[in-house]
Design a protein around this motif. Structure first.
Motif, PDB file in Angstrom:
ATOM      1  N   UNK A  89      72.664  45.584 -68.489  1.00  0.00           N
ATOM      2  CA  UNK A  89      71.417  45.437 -67.738  1.00  0.00           C
ATOM      3  C   UNK A  89      71.623  44.613 -66.474  1.00  0.00           C
ATOM      4  N   UNK A  90      70.692  44.788 -65.524  1.00  0.00           N
ATOM      5  CA  UNK A  90      70.737  44.054 -64.268  1.00  0.00           C
ATOM      6  C   UNK A  90      70.359  42.597 -64.481  1.00  0.00           C
ATOM      7  N   UNK A  91      71.028  41.703 -63.767  1.00  0.00           N
ATOM      8  CA  UNK A  91      70.574  40.328 -63.683  1.00  0.00           C
ATOM      9  C   UNK A  91      69.434  40.261 -62.670  1.00  0.00           C
ATOM     10  N   UNK A  92      68.804  39.107 -62.561  1.00  0.00           N
ATOM     11  CA  UNK A  92      67.747  38.960 -61.557  1.00  0.00           C
ATOM     12  C   UNK A  92      68.337  39.158 -60.161  1.00  0.00           C
ATOM     13  N   UNK A  93      69.546  38.653 -59.957  1.00  0.00           N
ATOM     14  CA  UNK A  93      70.231  38.851 -58.675  1.00  0.00           C
ATOM     15  C   UNK A  93      70.510  40.336 -58.454  1.00  0.00           C
ATOM     16  N   UNK A  94      70.873  41.031 -59.523  1.00  0.00           N
ATOM     17  CA  UNK A  94      71.172  42.458 -59.435  1.00  0.00           C
ATOM     18  C   UNK A  94      69.957  43.288 -59.088  1.00  0.00           C
ATOM     19  N   UNK A  95      68.770  42.860 -59.526  1.00  0.00           N
ATOM     20  CA  UNK A  95      67.549  43.597 -59.199  1.00  0.00           C
ATOM     21  C   UNK A  95      67.300  43.588 -57.692  1.00  0.00           C
ATOM     22  N   UNK A  99      84.472  54.218 -69.838  1.00  0.00           N
ATOM     23  CA  UNK A  99      84.374  55.156 -68.713  1.00  0.00           C
ATOM     24  C   UNK A  99      84.262  54.410 -67.386  1.00  0.00           C
ATOM     25  N   UNK A 100      83.397  53.394 -67.373  1.00  0.00           N
ATOM     26  CA  UNK A 100      83.128  52.666 -66.133  1.00  0.00           C
ATOM     27  C   UNK A 100      83.701  51.246 -66.190  1.00  0.00           C
ATOM     28  N   UNK A 101      84.863  51.124 -66.789  1.00  0.00           N
ATOM     29  CA  UNK A 101      85.469  49.813 -67.021  1.00  0.00           C
ATOM     30  C   UNK A 101      85.569  48.992 -65.725  1.00  0.00           C
ATOM     31  N   UNK A 102      86.144  49.587 -64.679  1.00  0.00           N
ATOM     32  CA  UNK A 102      86.366  48.855 -63.428  1.00  0.00           C
ATOM     33  C   UNK A 102      85.054  48.509 -62.726  1.00  0.00           C
ATOM     34  N   UNK A 103      84.139  49.474 -62.720  1.00  0.00           N
ATOM     35  CA  UNK A 103      82.850  49.256 -62.053  1.00  0.00           C
ATOM     36  C   UNK A 103      82.078  48.126 -62.747  1.00  0.00           C
ATOM     37  N   UNK A 104      82.065  48.172 -64.080  1.00  0.00           N
ATOM     38  CA  UNK A 104      81.340  47.145 -64.844  1.00  0.00           C
ATOM     39  C   UNK A 104      81.971  45.770 -64.631  1.00  0.00           C
ATOM     40  N   UNK A 105      83.294  45.696 -64.659  1.00  0.00           N
ATOM     41  CA  UNK A 105      83.989  44.416 -64.453  1.00  0.00           C
ATOM     42  C   UNK A 105      83.661  43.834 -63.084  1.00  0.00           C
ATOM     43  N   UNK A 106      83.641  44.686 -62.073  1.00  0.00           N
ATOM     44  CA  UNK A 106      83.355  44.230 -60.710  1.00  0.00           C
ATOM     45  C   UNK A 106      81.928  43.711 -60.588  1.00  0.00           C
ATOM     46  N   UNK A 107      80.982  44.425 -61.207  1.00  0.00           N
ATOM     47  CA  UNK A 107      79.577  44.023 -61.128  1.00  0.00           C
ATOM     48  C   UNK A 107      79.298  42.754 -61.929  1.00  0.00           C
ATOM     49  N   UNK A 108      80.018  42.562 -63.021  1.00  0.00           N
ATOM     50  CA  UNK A 108      79.887  41.309 -63.780  1.00  0.00           C
ATOM     51  C   UNK A 108      80.397  40.138 -62.945  1.00  0.00           C
ATOM     52  N   UNK A 109      81.522  40.345 -62.275  1.00  0.00           N
ATOM     53  CA  UNK A 109      82.089  39.295 -61.409  1.00  0.00           C
ATOM     54  C   UNK A 109      81.104  38.909 -60.313  1.00  0.00           C
ATOM     55  N   UNK A 142      75.235  42.399 -62.984  1.00  0.00           N
ATOM     56  CA  UNK A 142      74.876  42.941 -64.300  1.00  0.00           C
ATOM     57  C   UNK A 142      75.402  42.019 -65.391  1.00  0.00           C
ATOM     58  N   UNK A 143      74.838  42.175 -66.582  1.00  0.00           N
ATOM     59  CA  UNK A 143      75.352  41.514 -67.774  1.00  0.00           C
ATOM     60  C   UNK A 143      75.552  42.559 -68.862  1.00  0.00           C
TER      61      UNK A 143
END
Length: 379
Positions: free
Chosen positions: A359-365, A337-347, A351-352
């Motif tokens: 889940x959020x990375x420490x940077x993501x928090x 469902x959120x393929x593009x959003x997840x890919x962008x946030x991983x880049x 998130x991981x």
């Protein structure tokens, strides 16, 4: 199954400069009429949306302990009479340091309340004055001591960082003081300046000096580091606890589960409907006395909205979003469902994704709000 209830007491003896919650000055207010209306709302709502037992009840405000002893006793009786409770209920009352007398604590304890949440904000007395709080650091120590003497073992305090003129050293000193209390739970939030507050008006006039984003981020990193070193698990972006003392009530929200909301301006989520109550006391009481629920607005949450909420609420938790639970709930995989959003946030390394969770990375928090906004999309 509805397992949580929030009850709102809108009365305060003093209004803080940053607060935008639904509240009124206590003096001259129809407190007894309000408590009677609350009693009726609980009865009417449970008749329409029944449940077998509640796992958590949270009484917030305003200042619930601004009620006098007789009112507090009556209010607790009303809760216990109207709300079915599980054997291992988490029953929380918010309170302000300084107004939490031993007598009021005993009334709460006798009524089954087993968790106290204190609005401390800072241990710096000068900062307390600047943000409009009337308690002082000594009142915090006294309130915690009194609560322990009465038998409360589950005590939480709220802290705020990035306060006007607050330095990193100020915040670190408040953390040191907080840890000396030997309690089970801490909530710590960065200051958000909301409309219709004293701080908002000062900011518009250029008369409010805030530390700035870089200092705020440094304070948050300090918070996470100090909590970890003290043995407190960060189970949500702003919440830290000893093992087994996580707030069951707040987890209800982050797990995107149903809950009752009783009182003026309260919000609820029942059977797929998000509902807000009328805020003005007079309107709220009039609706109840007319035999109708005090509804201001109903919103039927679409499946697309439910999935978005599952993501941005779940990501607040350190453990993140359970992929298997998401699939079980919606019969769809969030990674599709959120393929593009997840890919962008991983880049971006915000998130991981592991086998079972996102889940959020420490940077993501540090950039939580930006992450959450990524999932406000049309599914």
């Amino acid at each position: 199954m509805i397992q949580a209830a929030y009850i709102h007491i809108p009365f305060c003896e003093h209004i803080c400069h940053y607060c935008d919650f639904n509240k009124v000055f206590l003096k001259g207010q129809p407190v007894d009429d309000y408590l009677q209306a609350l009693d009726q709302e609980m009865k009417m709502t449970l008749a329409q949306y029944p449940t077998n037992h509640l796992q958590t009840i949270f009484v917030g405000g305003g200042t619930p302990t601004s009620l006098n002893e007789q009112q507090l006793y009556r209010f607790c009786e009303s809760i216990n009479r109207n709300l079915p409770k599980a054997e291992k209920l988490e029953f929380t009352f918010e309170a302000n340091p300084g107004d939490l007398t031993k007598e009021k604590l005993q009334i709460l304890k006798d009524a089954g309340v087993n968790r106290i949440s204190l609005g401390v904000q800072t241990f710096n007395d000068e900062l307390l004055k600047k943000i409009g709080r009337v308690h002082r650091a000594k009142d915090v120590y006294q309130s915690v001591e009194n609560a322990k003497k009465v038998g409360f073992e589950n005590i939480s305090i709220d802290l705020i960082f990035s306060l006007p003129t607050q330095t990193i050293t100020d915040f670190e000193e408040s953390l040191i003081e907080a840890f000396s209390l030997d309690i089970t739970h801490y909530s710590a939030y960065s200051l958000i300046i909301e409309p219709k507050t004293v701080f908002y008006n000062l900011l518009k006039k250029g008369k409010l000096a805030t530390p700035g984003e870089d200092v705020e981020a440094a304070m948050y990193e300090l918070l996470m580091d100090k909590m970890e070193k003290q043995g407190f698990k960060q189970y949500e972006i702003s919440n830290f606890s000893k093992p087994g003392f996580e707030s069951k009530h707040n987890l209800t929200y982050w797990n995107n589960e149903y809950y009752y909301g009783f009182g003026a301006g309260a919000h609820s989520y029942l059977n797929g409907i998000r509902r807000s109550n009328s805020g003005p006391l007079k309107k709220y009481i009039e609706q109840i006395n007319s035999g109708v629920l005090p509804i201001l607005e109903d919103h039927l949450v679409t499946k697309a909205e439910q999935m978005e909420e599952e993501m941005f609420l779940g990501l607040r938790k350190t453990e993140g979003v359970s992929i298997s639970h998401f699939i079980e709930k919606f019969d769809r995989d969030p990674r599709d469902i959120f393929r593009n959003e997840i890919a962008d946030l991983i880049t971006k390394q915000w998130i991981e994704v592991e086998k079972e969770k996102i889940f959020l990375t420490k940077k993501g928090r540090l950039l939580g709000n930006e992450v959450f906004q990524s999932f406000l999309v049309t599914v």
